[in-house]
Design a protein around this motif. Structure first.
Motif, PDB file in Angstrom:
ATOM      1  N   ALA A 181       0.451  -0.218 -11.176  1.00 53.72           N
ATOM      2  CA  ALA A 181       1.348   0.842 -10.697  1.00 53.72           C
ATOM      3  C   ALA A 181       2.648   0.852 -11.495  1.00 53.72           C
ATOM      4  O   ALA A 181       3.182   1.923 -11.834  1.00 53.72           O
ATOM      5  CB  ALA A 181       1.645   0.625  -9.214  1.00 53.72           C
ATOM      6  N   SER A 218       2.030   6.460  -7.089  1.00 49.11           N
ATOM      7  CA  SER A 218       0.942   7.294  -7.588  1.00 49.11           C
ATOM      8  C   SER A 218       1.240   8.777  -7.406  1.00 49.11           C
ATOM      9  O   SER A 218       1.033   9.590  -8.323  1.00 49.11           O
ATOM     10  CB  SER A 218      -0.354   6.925  -6.859  1.00 49.11           C
ATOM     11  N   GLU A 219       1.758   9.132  -6.236  1.00 47.33           N
ATOM     12  CA  GLU A 219       2.048  10.542  -5.958  1.00 47.33           C
ATOM     13  C   GLU A 219       3.189  11.047  -6.830  1.00 47.33           C
ATOM     14  O   GLU A 219       3.137  12.174  -7.359  1.00 47.33           O
ATOM     15  CB  GLU A 219       2.404  10.696  -4.479  1.00 47.33           C
ATOM     16  N   ALA A 261       0.829  -1.208   0.000  1.00 48.17           N
ATOM     17  CA  ALA A 261       0.000   0.000   0.000  1.00 48.17           C
ATOM     18  C   ALA A 261       0.863   1.259   0.000  1.00 48.17           C
ATOM     19  O   ALA A 261       0.585   2.219  -0.736  1.00 48.17           O
ATOM     20  CB  ALA A 261      -0.925  -0.011   1.215  1.00 48.17           C
ATOM     21  N   ASN A 262       1.915   1.266   0.826  1.00 49.85           N
ATOM     22  CA  ASN A 262       2.788   2.447   0.916  1.00 49.85           C
ATOM     23  C   ASN A 262       3.529   2.699  -0.388  1.00 49.85           C
ATOM     24  O   ASN A 262       3.644   3.846  -0.843  1.00 49.85           O
ATOM     25  CB  ASN A 262       3.795   2.268   2.056  1.00 49.85           C
ATOM     26  N   THR A 263       4.035   1.616  -1.005  1.00 51.37           N
ATOM     27  CA  THR A 263       4.801   1.772  -2.240  1.00 51.37           C
ATOM     28  C   THR A 263       3.909   2.234  -3.381  1.00 51.37           C
ATOM     29  O   THR A 263       4.272   3.132  -4.146  1.00 51.37           O
ATOM     30  CB  THR A 263       5.493   0.442  -2.620  1.00 51.37           C
ATOM     31  N   ILE A 264       2.725   1.625  -3.501  1.00 47.77           N
ATOM     32  CA  ILE A 264       1.806   2.009  -4.579  1.00 47.77           C
ATOM     33  C   ILE A 264       1.348   3.456  -4.405  1.00 47.77           C
ATOM     34  O   ILE A 264       1.222   4.208  -5.381  1.00 47.77           O
ATOM     35  CB  ILE A 264       0.614   1.035  -4.639  1.00 47.77           C
ATOM     36  N   SER A 265       1.116   3.864  -3.172  1.00 41.25           N
ATOM     37  CA  SER A 265       0.741   5.251  -2.905  1.00 41.25           C
ATOM     38  C   SER A 265       1.878   6.202  -3.301  1.00 41.25           C
ATOM     39  O   SER A 265       1.642   7.272  -3.886  1.00 41.25           O
ATOM     40  CB  SER A 265       0.407   5.404  -1.425  1.00 41.25           C
ATOM     41  N   GLU A 266       3.116   5.803  -2.982  1.00 44.15           N
ATOM     42  CA  GLU A 266       4.280   6.628  -3.326  1.00 44.15           C
ATOM     43  C   GLU A 266       4.438   6.730  -4.842  1.00 44.15           C
ATOM     44  O   GLU A 266       4.747   7.803  -5.382  1.00 44.15           O
ATOM     45  CB  GLU A 266       5.536   6.018  -2.692  1.00 44.15           C
ATOM     46  N   GLU A 302      -2.742  -5.053  -8.995  1.00 46.90           N
ATOM     47  CA  GLU A 302      -2.550  -3.696  -8.472  1.00 46.90           C
ATOM     48  C   GLU A 302      -1.099  -3.250  -8.657  1.00 46.90           C
ATOM     49  O   GLU A 302      -0.825  -2.099  -9.044  1.00 46.90           O
ATOM     50  CB  GLU A 302      -2.930  -3.682  -6.985  1.00 46.90           C
TER      51      GLU A 302
END
Length: 287
Positions: free
Chosen positions: A269, A209-210, A202-207, A265
């Motif tokens: 990414a 995306s940002e 979750a943290n890596t995919i969020s990073e 997912e």
């Protein structure tokens, strides 16, 4: 009184089981039981307090959600904390009793992560220096089963382990309880690693995306020749970060294994990251 009789060295399992049965039979059984157990755990007689802690753990194993709900309230947790705190009974409670109380609260933080008050109570003990480090749970310790267990728990997906654990916990033989504890602790490790993988993903995919979003913004300005020197440096730093994210995504993909949803997912990414990097290189080359 019989189940916590300090004059008897061995646990009276028959009385303990009868106590659990009575708790389950009475609508307000958990509330009354915990009041009685708090009083016994605070006893100046070490034997009585230790027996009471065994009764408490057995109730957690056998008395279900209503009992778990009551024990996770500050009303009861504060009574346990008093046994450890030098401001209350900690000045004369034996080290053995204090060690057992610490083990009990710590084991609950593992099995009931959704109970915020238990987590808060334990962290407060650590901040105050009353608990110096997490205890190492002995092999013969009776750990409570999680209630409710997380969705997709190993015990939910592994029917053989679930049946084995149920059979071991029903037994009154010490060696079976030890085996149950070893099984539970192995599952804890598996669950913790599974949770850590989900968190890393979750943290890596969020990073990703940002960073992709920011790259797209800067690229748009770059194409319009509107980038100031500071923005150019920011774009260069972003590209470096994006390059470092690629191997992290590869590792996550290998960890995902047969989890098709997680893999999809991660691959999405990865595609977004590759697109952003490709467009950036193309824009720079054309300029």
């Amino acid at each position: 009184d019989e189940a916590t009789d300090p004059s008897v060295s061995e646990e009276n399992w028959e009385c303990i089981q009868q106590f659990c049965t009575q708790v389950n039979a009475d609508t307000e059984g958990p509330l009354f039981a915990l009041r009685l157990l708090a009083h016994k755990i605070q006893s100046p007689q070490e034997g009585e307090a230790l027996h009471a802690l065994t009764v408490l753990e057995t109730c957690v194993n056998n008395c279900g959600d209503r009992f778990h709900s009551e024990m996770a309230k500050f009303r009861f947790l504060n009574e346990l904390i008093k046994v450890l705190s030098p401001k209350y009974y900690g000045i004369w409670s034996s080290e053995k009793v204090k060690s057992r109380v610490t083990e009990v609260i710590f084991s609950w933080t593992v099995w009931f992560p959704q109970e915020v008050k238990i987590q808060d109570a334990y962290q407060m003990l650590k901040k105050q220096g009353i608990v110096k480090e997490d205890p190492k749970l002995p092999e013969d310790k009776i750990l409570p089963p999680p209630s409710p267990r997380p969705q997709n728990s190993i015990f939910d997906t592994d029917e053989e382990k679930s049946k084995l654990l149920a059979r071991l916990l029903r037994s009154s033989h010490p060696e079976d309880l030890q085996a149950a504890n070893r099984l539970i602790q192995s599952v804890i490790k598996e669950e913790q690693e599974k949770s850590a993988q989900v968190s890393r993903r979750a943290n890596t995919i969020s990073e990703v995306s940002e960073n992709v979003r920011r790259v797209d913004e800067l690229l748009e300005s770059y194409r319009r020749h509107e980038l100031c020197p500071a923005d150019r440096e920011a774009l260069h730093a972003l590209l470096q970060r994006c390059e470092k994210l690629r191997p992290r995504l590869f590792r996550l993909a290998s960890e995902a294994g047969a989890d098709e949803e997680a893999l999809a997912e991660i691959l999405q990414a990865s595609d977004e990251l590759s697109r952003a990097l490709g467009q950036c290189r193309q824009a720079v080359a054309s300029q």
